[in-house]
Design an enzyme around this catalytic site. Structure first.
Site, PDB file in Angstrom:
ATOM      1  N   CYS A 124      -9.663 -16.465  20.681  1.00  0.00           N
ATOM      2  CA  CYS A 124      -9.418 -17.441  20.216  1.00  0.00           C
ATOM      3  C   CYS A 124     -11.459 -17.821  21.316  1.00  0.00           C
ATOM      4  O   CYS A 124     -12.282 -18.112  20.902  1.00  0.00           O
ATOM      5  CB  CYS A 124      -9.624 -18.535  21.280  1.00  0.00           C
ATOM      6  N   HIS A 125     -11.402 -16.448  21.686  1.00  0.00           N
ATOM      7  CA  HIS A 125     -12.705 -16.079  21.814  1.00  0.00           C
ATOM      8  C   HIS A 125     -13.995 -15.548  20.558  1.00  0.00           C
ATOM      9  O   HIS A 125     -14.835 -15.550  20.933  1.00  0.00           O
ATOM     10  CB  HIS A 125     -12.754 -14.735  22.872  1.00  0.00           C
TER      11      HIS A 125
END
Length: 161
Positions: A124-125
């Site tokens: 998700c980063h």
């Protein structure tokens, strides 16, 4: 059976949970003293620890672990789409929404991204603002910047206005 460990890494303490042979949670433990550990250290947890540390040392660009994140059907679609973002690359929330099959659901995609139970492994980063700036991350923007820098990804530091 649920098994869990906390590992010390270069980015702080990480909590890893495994249920029935698959990783169900990887989260930032920080100084959270309310986390309770259960079960025993299994081969899956040992392998997860090894792969995460190797990734943080810049020696690993992908993970090969059994994953079983718990969430809604929509969240599962978003998390599956996150897994298609290659190491060292970033995409916008709009692109993530498109990959998840609903290009108009940017806000809902953002919320699903925020609820990702297996950080780092489900990357998700790697989702940034449409203008290339860093926005939102459960571990904080400095950590997001650290992970993207580790991967050699392009981005504009700081929060979009």
């Amino acid at each position: 059976m649920v098994n869990s460990i906390i590992i010390d890494t270069s980015i702080g303490k990480l909590f890893i949970e495994e249920t029935d042979g698959a990783i169900t949670e990887l989260s930032f433990a920080g100084d959270n003293t309310s986390i309770s550990l259960s079960g025993s250290i299994t081969p899956v947890l040992e392998e997860a620890q090894s792969q995460i540390i190797s990734y943080l040392e810049g020696k690993r660009t992908s993970f090969s672990l059994p994953l079983a994140p718990k969430g809604t059907a929509f969240q599962q679609k978003v998390w599956s789409a996150l897994l298609t973002i290659p190491y060292g690359q970033t995409i916008s929330y709009k692109e993530l929404a498109t990959r998840a099959g609903n290009p108009k659901a940017c806000r809902a995609v953002g919320m699903a991204n925020n609820r990702n139970p297996i950080v780092i492994i489900i990357p998700c980063h790697r989702v940034i603002g449409a203008d290339g700036r860093l926005v939102g991350y459960g571990g904080g923007l400095p950590l997001k910047e650290t992970l993207l820098t580790l991967e050699g990804a392009s981005f504009i530091p700081g929060k979009a206005h």
